[in-house]
Design a protein around this motif. Sequence first.
Motif, mmCIF file in Angstrom:
data_model
loop_
_atom_site.group_PDB
_atom_site.id
_atom_site.type_symbol
_atom_site.label_atom_id
_atom_site.label_comp_id
_atom_site.label_asym_id
_atom_site.label_seq_id
_atom_site.Cartn_x
_atom_site.Cartn_y
_atom_site.Cartn_z
ATOM 1 N N SER A 31 -9.716 -15.700 -11.969
ATOM 2 C CA SER A 31 -9.858 -15.115 -13.294
ATOM 3 C C SER A 31 -9.277 -13.713 -13.397
ATOM 4 O O SER A 31 -9.249 -13.136 -14.472
ATOM 5 C CB SER A 31 -11.335 -15.069 -13.685
ATOM 6 O OG SER A 31 -12.052 -14.267 -12.762
ATOM 7 N N ASN A 32 -8.855 -13.164 -12.270
ATOM 8 C CA ASN A 32 -8.350 -11.791 -12.313
ATOM 9 C C ASN A 32 -6.947 -11.716 -12.882
ATOM 10 O O ASN A 32 -6.146 -12.638 -12.755
ATOM 11 C CB ASN A 32 -8.367 -11.177 -10.915
ATOM 12 C CG ASN A 32 -9.756 -10.739 -10.513
ATOM 13 O OD1 ASN A 32 -10.658 -10.709 -11.326
ATOM 14 N ND2 ASN A 32 -9.939 -10.402 -9.260
ATOM 15 N N VAL A 33 -6.665 -10.589 -13.460
ATOM 16 C CA VAL A 33 -5.361 -10.296 -14.019
ATOM 17 C C VAL A 33 -4.546 -9.498 -13.001
ATOM 18 O O VAL A 33 -5.087 -8.642 -12.299
ATOM 19 C CB VAL A 33 -5.508 -9.481 -15.315
ATOM 20 C CG1 VAL A 33 -4.155 -9.070 -15.856
ATOM 21 C CG2 VAL A 33 -6.292 -10.269 -16.348
ATOM 22 N N GLY A 52 -2.111 -13.447 -15.981
ATOM 23 C CA GLY A 52 -3.338 -13.960 -15.417
ATOM 24 C C GLY A 52 -3.036 -14.883 -14.249
ATOM 25 O O GLY A 52 -2.018 -15.581 -14.227
ATOM 26 N N ARG A 101 -9.858 -7.315 -16.430
ATOM 27 C CA ARG A 101 -9.677 -7.801 -17.784
ATOM 28 C C ARG A 101 -8.232 -7.581 -18.186
ATOM 29 O O ARG A 101 -7.580 -6.663 -17.675
ATOM 30 C CB ARG A 101 -10.610 -7.088 -18.775
ATOM 31 C CG ARG A 101 -10.480 -5.586 -18.797
ATOM 32 C CD ARG A 101 -11.314 -4.975 -19.891
ATOM 33 N NE ARG A 101 -10.630 -5.040 -21.186
ATOM 34 C CZ ARG A 101 -11.174 -4.643 -22.323
ATOM 35 N NH1 ARG A 101 -12.419 -4.180 -22.351
ATOM 36 N NH2 ARG A 101 -10.498 -4.704 -23.449
ATOM 37 N N PRO A 102 -7.701 -8.431 -19.067
ATOM 38 C CA PRO A 102 -6.313 -8.252 -19.492
ATOM 39 C C PRO A 102 -6.192 -7.034 -20.385
ATOM 40 O O PRO A 102 -6.659 -7.029 -21.525
ATOM 41 C CB PRO A 102 -6.010 -9.547 -20.254
ATOM 42 C CG PRO A 102 -7.332 -10.049 -20.698
ATOM 43 C CD PRO A 102 -8.325 -9.621 -19.669
#
Length: 122
Positions: A31-33, A52, A101-102
């Motif tokens: 889930s990391n950007v 992503g 977060r993006p």
Amino acid sequence: QVQLVESGGGLVQAGGSLRLSCAASGRTFASNVMGWFRQAPGKEREFVARIGWSGGTAYYADSVKGRFTISRDNIRNTVYLQMNSLKPEDTAVYYCAQGRRPDTSPNYYDYWGQGTQVTVSS
């Protein structure tokens, strides 16, 4: 902990191309950007591009849109930045970062590589 190691920087003439790589190890989450930032002498660190790990579209700074392409290889845990039509104003140290977060702000990126120098001569 996450370790990020950039490579691929160097000296290139204006109009040329370089491809930067960022190898990630340690705790990498789908889930990391992943993002690329750059910092020129005397200037603040600025956002270049992000993507992503698990999907989603890439996002670019206006200054590099159409010239740079960010991509990822989830098997190798590596993120790339293909840089074409380079300009002298692209000269900077380029950093790879993993974010939670993006976002375009470096404040949301917790892990950083050591940076790789890109110099574009006119």
